[in-house]
Design a protein around this motif. Structure first.
Motif, PDB file in Angstrom:
ATOM      1  N   HIS A   1      -6.350   2.616  -6.837  1.00  0.00           N
ATOM      2  CA  HIS A   1      -5.699   2.220  -8.094  1.00  0.00           C
ATOM      3  C   HIS A   1      -4.589   1.215  -7.788  1.00  0.00           C
ATOM      4  N   ARG A   2      -4.537   0.120  -8.551  1.00  0.00           N
ATOM      5  CA  ARG A   2      -3.586  -0.973  -8.287  1.00  0.00           C
ATOM      6  C   ARG A   2      -2.660  -1.144  -9.477  1.00  0.00           C
ATOM      7  N   MET A   3      -1.368  -1.152  -9.204  1.00  0.00           N
ATOM      8  CA  MET A   3      -0.368  -1.274 -10.256  1.00  0.00           C
ATOM      9  C   MET A   3       0.416  -2.569 -10.079  1.00  0.00           C
ATOM     10  N   ARG A   4       0.747  -3.195 -11.185  1.00  0.00           N
ATOM     11  CA  ARG A   4       1.512  -4.438 -11.161  1.00  0.00           C
ATOM     12  C   ARG A   4       2.965  -4.173 -11.533  1.00  0.00           C
TER      13      ARG A   4
ATOM     14  N   THR B   1       0.853  -1.192   0.000  1.00  0.00           N
ATOM     15  CA  THR B   1       0.000   0.000   0.000  1.00  0.00           C
ATOM     16  C   THR B   1       0.886   1.239   0.000  1.00  0.00           C
ATOM     17  N   LEU B   2       0.651   2.124  -0.966  1.00  0.00           N
ATOM     18  CA  LEU B   2       1.471   3.333  -1.106  1.00  0.00           C
ATOM     19  C   LEU B   2       0.642   4.572  -0.781  1.00  0.00           C
ATOM     20  N   PRO B   3       0.906   5.228   0.360  1.00  0.00           N
ATOM     21  CA  PRO B   3       0.190   6.476   0.668  1.00  0.00           C
ATOM     22  C   PRO B   3       0.716   7.620  -0.194  1.00  0.00           C
TER      23      PRO B   3
ATOM     24  N   GLU C   1      -0.375  15.127  -4.646  1.00  0.00           N
ATOM     25  CA  GLU C   1       0.298  14.202  -5.557  1.00  0.00           C
ATOM     26  C   GLU C   1      -0.709  13.447  -6.417  1.00  0.00           C
ATOM     27  N   ALA C   2      -1.848  13.105  -5.832  1.00  0.00           N
ATOM     28  CA  ALA C   2      -2.866  12.389  -6.588  1.00  0.00           C
ATOM     29  C   ALA C   2      -3.444  13.267  -7.702  1.00  0.00           C
TER      30      ALA C   2
ATOM     31  N   ASP D   1       5.357 -11.218  -8.649  1.00  0.00           N
ATOM     32  CA  ASP D   1       5.059  -9.829  -8.968  1.00  0.00           C
ATOM     33  C   ASP D   1       4.731  -9.051  -7.698  1.00  0.00           C
ATOM     34  N   ALA D   2       4.918  -7.729  -7.745  1.00  0.00           N
ATOM     35  CA  ALA D   2       4.527  -6.852  -6.643  1.00  0.00           C
ATOM     36  C   ALA D   2       3.335  -6.018  -7.120  1.00  0.00           C
ATOM     37  N   TYR D   3       2.340  -5.898  -6.269  1.00  0.00           N
ATOM     38  CA  TYR D   3       1.151  -5.105  -6.586  1.00  0.00           C
ATOM     39  C   TYR D   3       1.080  -3.924  -5.623  1.00  0.00           C
ATOM     40  N   VAL D   4       1.047  -2.721  -6.189  1.00  0.00           N
ATOM     41  CA  VAL D   4       1.045  -1.492  -5.389  1.00  0.00           C
ATOM     42  C   VAL D   4      -0.330  -0.845  -5.488  1.00  0.00           C
ATOM     43  N   THR D   5      -0.968  -0.643  -4.333  1.00  0.00           N
ATOM     44  CA  THR D   5      -2.295  -0.020  -4.280  1.00  0.00           C
ATOM     45  C   THR D   5      -2.174   1.385  -3.693  1.00  0.00           C
ATOM     46  N   ILE D   6      -2.768   2.367  -4.384  1.00  0.00           N
ATOM     47  CA  ILE D   6      -2.688   3.763  -3.967  1.00  0.00           C
ATOM     48  C   ILE D   6      -3.676   4.032  -2.829  1.00  0.00           C
ATOM     49  N   SER D   7      -3.177   4.729  -1.808  1.00  0.00           N
ATOM     50  CA  SER D   7      -4.012   5.137  -0.680  1.00  0.00           C
ATOM     51  C   SER D   7      -3.804   6.623  -0.435  1.00  0.00           C
ATOM     52  N   TYR D   8      -4.898   7.381  -0.214  1.00  0.00           N
ATOM     53  CA  TYR D   8      -4.775   8.805   0.067  1.00  0.00           C
ATOM     54  C   TYR D   8      -4.356   9.011   1.521  1.00  0.00           C
ATOM     55  N   ALA D   9      -3.333   9.816   1.722  1.00  0.00           N
ATOM     56  CA  ALA D   9      -2.881  10.143   3.075  1.00  0.00           C
ATOM     57  C   ALA D   9      -3.768  11.243   3.663  1.00  0.00           C
ATOM     58  N   PRO D  10      -3.956  11.263   4.994  1.00  0.00           N
ATOM     59  CA  PRO D  10      -4.740  12.345   5.624  1.00  0.00           C
ATOM     60  C   PRO D  10      -4.116  13.706   5.328  1.00  0.00           C
ATOM     61  N   HIS D  11      -4.965  14.744   5.253  1.00  0.00           N
ATOM     62  CA  HIS D  11      -4.496  16.086   4.922  1.00  0.00           C
ATOM     63  C   HIS D  11      -4.753  17.031   6.089  1.00  0.00           C
ATOM     64  N   ALA D  12      -3.828  17.950   6.299  1.00  0.00           N
ATOM     65  CA  ALA D  12      -3.938  18.870   7.432  1.00  0.00           C
ATOM     66  C   ALA D  12      -4.985  19.960   7.203  1.00  0.00           C
TER      67      ALA D  12
END
Length: 318
Positions: free
Chosen positions: A194-197, A158-160, A165-166, A213-224
């Motif tokens: 969104h999931r990337m291979r 999981t990639l915050p 950036e998004a 394979d590595a699968y990277v899933t996008i996660s939104y980080a909290p915002h101030a």
């Protein structure tokens, strides 16, 4: 899981472009954000992604069509169908599948796999490759007739990413569990989930085969500053009493930079203004809105003249 062709609604003769179009259409329709009230939305979206992963990959699609992998992309267990032209037979010991007069003479164990040294007699077919019968786990036949070692395991990451950036796009460095560092490009307008291979970036094979394979899933980080509300964002902006009464322009931060917001005269505290297109990426390719709530603030220091004015106004209204 269902057949990938059924999931995407395409025929077995569909080309890559048709598969891609079908996936994009269904991804917009089935995305969990567009079906927030449906508890099964996440499962259907995951099924769609798995089906697309198999059919969009030429190698995996071929393996599925040949029956080597199932609808989840996992290798199928080999089926024992017996030998001889007459179908399975039961020998004296009760073991079915062999002709009673089949003779096994010699086998060699080498890099190419287990090979028969001579054919059996009496019309039986014998073994061309013992691995065809006993399967040897998940090993696969190689072009030379031997067995390809089992590939390594896949991994999930999981990639915050920040909301900026998004929306604007960015390059992110990802640390894999195997210690390797790689750079991933986040495209502008990337949605959460969104999931990337990353092919070949998974766990190494314990048998010397290809890495998983590595699968990277996008996660939104909290915002101030911003609070998420679906694809929209919310924030509060302080406005002093004079600007609320007389009207003014105030600077409002957005994900793509600050903008001027016109505050009309006689704006009450709590009033909300909508800045269209300043929110998060949507499933249809656009952006949500930014909702700005006015927070009316008094001067930091007591003002006798202001107090006298308010007193007179209250008495006049009584």
């Amino acid at each position: 899981m269902r057949d990938p062709y059924d999931v995407l609604g395409v025929s077995k003769t569909a080309d890559e472009a048709e598969i891609k179009r079908a996936y994009r259409k269904l991804a917009k329709k089935l995305h969990p954000d567009a079906n927030a009230s449906d508890p099964k939305a996440q499962d259907r979206f995951a099924e769609l992604n798995t089906a697309h992963e198999i059919l969009s990959d030429k190698e995996k699609r071929g393996q599925f069509d040949r029956g080597e992998i199932d609808a989840e992309g996992k290798p199928r267990a080999p089926e024992f169908t017996g030998f001889g032209g007459g179908g399975p037979r039961r020998g004296p010991g009760g073991f079915s599948g062999f002709d009673g007069d089949t003779i096994f003479e010699s086998f060699s164990f080498g890099p190419e796999g287990v090979r028969r040294g001579a054919r059996g007699g009496g019309g039986g077919r014998g073994f061309e490759d013992v691995g065809d019968i006993f399967g040897f786990g998940r090993q696969r036949r190689s072009a030379g007739g031997g067995f390809a070692p089992q590939p390594g395991a896949d991994m999930e990451i999981t990639l915050p990413v920040s909301l900026e950036e998004a929306v604007e796009g960015a390059s992110k460095r990802v640390g894999l569990p195997n210690g390797k560092q790689i750079d991933i490009k986040i495209a502008a307008g990337t949605r959460e989930g969104h999931r990337m291979r990353l092919k070949g970036q998974g766990e190494p094979s314990p048998m010397g085969g290809p890495a998983g394979d590595a699968y990277v899933t996008i996660s939104y980080a909290p915002h101030a500053t911003f609070e998420r509300d679906g694809d929209d964002l919310r924030q509060a902006v302080d406005v002093d009493l004079a600007d609320a009464v007389l009207g003014a322009k105030v600077r409002v931060p957005t994900l793509s930079g600050a903008v001027d917001l016109a505050i009309p005269a006689w704006t009450s505290g709590g009033r909300t203004f909508r800045l269209r297109g300043k929110g998060l990426p949507t499933a249809t390719g656009g952006h949500g809105d930014l909702l700005v709530r006015i927070n009316l603030v008094l001067p930091k220091e007591k003002d006798a003249a202001l107090e006298d004015l308010m007193r007179r106004l209250r008495e006049a209204a009584a």
